[in-house]
Write a protein that holds these residues in place. Structure first.
Motif, PDB file in Angstrom:
ATOM      1  N   GLN A  16      32.097  31.510   6.123  1.00  0.00           N
ATOM      2  CA  GLN A  16      31.870  32.129   7.631  1.00  0.00           C
ATOM      3  C   GLN A  16      32.949  32.641   8.236  1.00  0.00           C
ATOM      4  O   GLN A  16      32.957  33.569   8.973  1.00  0.00           O
ATOM      5  N   LYS A  17      34.118  31.818   7.866  1.00  0.00           N
ATOM      6  CA  LYS A  17      35.451  32.441   8.160  1.00  0.00           C
ATOM      7  C   LYS A  17      35.502  33.780   7.726  1.00  0.00           C
ATOM      8  O   LYS A  17      36.244  34.604   8.563  1.00  0.00           O
ATOM      9  N   ARG A  18      35.425  33.898   6.477  1.00  0.00           N
ATOM     10  CA  ARG A  18      35.656  35.460   5.789  1.00  0.00           C
ATOM     11  C   ARG A  18      34.524  36.397   6.846  1.00  0.00           C
ATOM     12  O   ARG A  18      34.993  37.565   6.833  1.00  0.00           O
ATOM     13  N   GLN A  19      33.483  35.867   6.903  1.00  0.00           N
ATOM     14  CA  GLN A  19      32.593  36.666   7.741  1.00  0.00           C
ATOM     15  C   GLN A  19      33.014  37.094   9.048  1.00  0.00           C
ATOM     16  O   GLN A  19      32.937  38.206   9.511  1.00  0.00           O
ATOM     17  N   ALA A  20      33.750  36.034   9.584  1.00  0.00           N
ATOM     18  CA  ALA A  20      34.277  36.239  10.834  1.00  0.00           C
ATOM     19  C   ALA A  20      35.384  37.224  10.866  1.00  0.00           C
ATOM     20  O   ALA A  20      35.383  38.147  11.751  1.00  0.00           O
TER      21      ALA A  20
END
Length: 579
Positions: A16-20
Motif C-alpha cells: 500500500q505504501k508503494r501504491q501511495a
C-alpha cells in the motif's frame, strides 16, 4: 500535515505504501498537465487582446509560417488547440481520479477484513464488555469513512498543493509581483480560517462518532427486542431516545456544514479584493502592464488557485474531523488469518477424561468472586451435569473447558495433556456446542448443518445421517426445498426445539467427541425438552460425551455425574451410584 502523513504510512503495509507513492506521482503528472492547460490561456489572452502578435512575435510567427497558415487559420487552430488541451486534461483527470479512488477504497476493503481478522484472533476476554454496535460500526462504517474522509482528503490536499506550487512557480516567470499579490490576498485568509476552525472540527468529529454509536445501539436494540418493545410498550420510549440522539447529530452536522460553506464565501470576497488590488497595481504602481492582461492572468490563476485553496481547507478539516479513525484503523495490524489447511502446532486426543487440577480463575485480581475447581474429572462417554444459580460460575467453567479462558493457576488437561493455545484448535475440532440462542445463519438447512464446509466438500450421506440422528427428518419433509430450504434470519422459520436439533446435527456432522449443552433447553416447553433429552441420551448410548449445563435440578436425572456450583466454588459432586 506531516503528522497525518506519518500516521497514514504507519497504518499502510509495504504494498500500500508503494501504491501511495505511485498515487503521489500521478498527482504530480496531473498537476503538470493542469499548469500546461492554464499556461496556454496566457498566449490566447494576449493574441485575443492584440491580434498583431501573430506576426510581431517571432515564435508565434515561426509556428504559423511552418504550418503555412493564414492569420485567421492560425487563430482558429490556436483556439482549437486550447479546447483539445482542456479535453485531454479532463480525460487525464478522470483517469487519475479512478486510480486514486481504487487505491483509497481498496484500503477501506482491506482494513475492514483485517479488523474482522483481528476480532477473530482476539481472546474472548479481550472482547468482554465491548458493544456489538461499536464493533460493527468500526468494521463496516468507519473503514469506509477512513477512505472517504482521511485517505481521499489527504490525496486531494497533496494534489491541490502540488498544482498550486507548480502554478505559482510558473507565474513567477511572468510577473513575480503578481504572484506576491495573489499570495498575500489568498493565503492569509485560508491560514487564519483553518487555525480558528481545526479544534472545533476535531471536537465535532469525536462527538459525532460517540453519537453514531449510540444511534446504532438504539436501532439494534429495537430490532432485536421487537417483541419486548411491543409487550412492555417501550416503542415510544426508545423512539424518544433515538430522537434525542438524532437532534444531537443534527446540531453537530449544522455546525460542520456552516464551517465548510463559510470558507468559500470568504474566498469569494478575497477574490474581489484581489481584483481591486490588481486594478490599483496596474493603474498606479506599474502602468507599463496592460490592465486587461493582468486581470486575465489574475483571473486565470484565481480560477484555479482559489478552488484549490477551498479544497485544501475543506479536506484538512475532514482530516481533523475524522482524525479519531487513526486509532481505530491502527488495530487492523495485518494479523494473518488462521490457516485451517495447516495442522495445529500440537494436537489433543480425547480417549479417557477431561481433568481440572487446582484451577483458579478470576476476571479481576481484586474481585472477591473467583472460580475455584480443586479436582474435577469428566469421563469420556459420560453425561456430566453442571447445575447452579445464575452467576454461580457455570459459564466460566465451560469457557475454561473450551479453552477460551485460561486458569490463573492450575490447569485443564485432556487425557493428562494440558490444554494450551498451541493445541486448543485440535481440541475445538472435537467439540460440539449447543446453547439456548442457537447460532443460525440466513442460509439453507444444509449450510447450517454443514457450517464452515464448502458446498463442493459436503458429504450428502453424512449430512442425511446427522439430520436423521438429530431427528430432523420430519422437518426436512415439510420444507418445500428440503435440505436447501432457507432458515431465515436467526432461524425465524424454526421453533426453539428445531433450532436445538439443527445445532445437534451440526455437531454430529463435525464428528464431535463431546457435546456441550449450555442451558439449551431452558426456553423450551417440557414436552419438547423431553424429546431433546431423549435424542441426547440416544447419542450418549452411541459413545458421545455430553456436558450439560443447567439451572434446572430436574435435568440431573439424565446425568452420570453432577457438579453443583455456588459462588464459583464446588458445592457438591453427585453420581448415580451414590444417589
Amino acid at each position: 500535515m506531516r503528522k497525518f502523513y506519518s500516521q497514514l504510512f504507519q497504518i499502510l503495509d509495504s504494498k500500500q505504501k508503494r501504491q501511495a507513492r505511485f498515487s503521489v506521482f500521478l498527482i504530480l503528472i496531473g498537476g503538470i498537465i493542469d499548469v500546461i492547460g492554464l499556461s496556454i490561456v496566457l498566449p490566447v489572452l494576449a493574441v485575443a487582446n492584440d491580434p498583431d502578435l501573430i506576426n510581431s512575435n517571432s515564435f508565434i510567427f515561426g509556428v504559423k509560417t511552418a504550418l503555412g497558415l493564414s492569420d485567421s487559420g492560425f487563430l482558429q487552430l490556436f483556439f482549437l488547440s486550447l479546447v483539445l488541451v482542456f479535453v485531454v486534461r479532463a480525460w487525464v483527470y478522470v483517469a487519475i481520479k479512478v486510480s486514486l479512488s481504487r487505491f483509497s477504497y481498496g484500503i477501506s476493503a482491506n482494513k475492514s477484513v483485517e479488523l474482522l481478522v483481528n476480532f477473530f484472533n482476539s481472546e474472548l476476554l479481550e472482547n468482554k464488555g465491548k458493544q456489538t454496535s461499536d464493533i460493527v460500526r468500526d468494521i463496516v462504517i468507519n473503514t469506509q469513512h477512513f477512505s472517504s474522509f482521511v485517505i481521499m482528503p489527504f490525496l486531494l490536499v497533496v494534489s491541490e498543493f502540488v498544482i498550486i506550487t507548480i502554478l505559482l512557480t510558473a507565474l513567477l516567470f511572468y510577473d513575480p509581483l503578481l504572484v506576491g499579490l495573489v499570495f498575500l490576498v489568498v493565503f492569509p485568509t485560508a491560514s487564519v480560517f483553518y487555525f480558528l476552525s481545526k479544534r472545533k472540527v476535531t471536537n465535532i468529529g469525536n462527538s459525532r462518532n460517540i453519537v453514531h454509536s449510540k444511534v446504532t445501539d438504539i436501532v439494534l436494540r429495537g430490532v432485536a427486542g421487537l417483541v419486548e418493545m411491543k409487550l412492555f410498550r417501550e416503542e415510544n420510549s426508545l423512539l424518544s431516545y433515538l430522537e434525542k440522539e438524532q437532534r444531537k447529530l443534527v446540531d453537530l452536522n449544522v455546525k460542520k456544514a456552516v464551517l465548510v460553506d463559510l470558507f468559500p464565501k470568504l474566498m469569494e470576497v478575497t477574490a474581489v479584493l484581489g481584483i481591486v488590488a490588481v486594478f490599483f497595481y496596474a493603474t498606479f504602481i506599474d502602468t507599463s502592464n496592460n490592465l486587461l492582461i493582468l486581470l486575465g492572468v489574475f483571473g486565470a490563476a484565481s480560477y484555479r488557485i482559489i478552488p484549490s485553496i477551498n479544497k485544501i481547507v475543506a479536506n484538512l478539516l475532514f482530516l481533523r474531523e475524522y482524525s479519531f479513525l487513526f486509532d481505530i484503523i491502527s488495530k487492523a495490524d495485518g494479523q494473518k488469518r488462521v490457516n485451517h489447511s495447516v495442522a495445529a502446532k500440537d494436537t489433543i486426543s480425547f480417549n479417557k477424561a477431561i481433568q481440572f487440577h487446582e484451577v483458579e480463575f478470576y476476571f479481576d485480581k481484586s474481585s472477591d468472586f473467583k472460580t475455584v475447581l480443586p479436582e474435577l474429572e469428566i469421563k469420556k462417554g459420560s453425561v456430566f451435569g453442571v447445575v447452579g444459580e445464575s452467576g454461580s460460575g457455570k459459564t466460566t467453567l465451560i469457557n475454561l473447558l473450551l479453552g477460551f479462558y485460561y486458569p490463573k493457576s492450575g490447569k485443564v488437561a485432556i487425557d493428562g495433556k494440558e490444554l494450551s493455545i498451541d493445541n486448543r484448535r485440535s481440541w475445538w475440532d472435537q467439540i460440539g456446542f449447543v446453547r439456548q440462542d442457537v447460532f443460525i445463519i440466513n442460509e439453507s438447512l444444509k449450510k447450517n448443518v454443514c457450517f464452515g464446509i464448502k458446498d463442493s466438500d459436503i458429504d450428502m450421506e453424512k449430512l442425511r445421517s446427522s439430520c436423521e440422528q438429530a431427528q430432523l427428518n420430519s422437518l426436512i419433509e415439510r420444507f418445500p426445498n428440503g435440505l436447501d430450504e432457507s432458515l431465515g434470519e436467526n432461524g425465524n422459520k424454526l421453533s426453539g426445539g428445531q433450532k436445538q436439533r439443527v445445532a445437534i446435527a451440526r455437531s454430529l456432522y463435525k464428528n464431535s467427541e463431546i457435546l456441550v449443552f449450555d442451558e439449551a433447553t431452558s426456553g423450551l416447553d417440557s414436552k419438547t425438552e423431553a424429546e431433546i433429552f431423549a435424542t441426547l441420551m440416544q447419542l450418549n448410548d452411541q459413545g458421545l460425551t455430553i456436558v450439560l449445563i443447567t439451572h434446572n435440578p430436574a435435568n440431573i436425572k439424565y446425568c452420570d455425574h453432577v457438579l453443583e456450583l455456588a459462588d464459583g466454588k464446588i458445592k457438591v459432586i453427585d453420581t448415580k451410584e451414590n444417589g
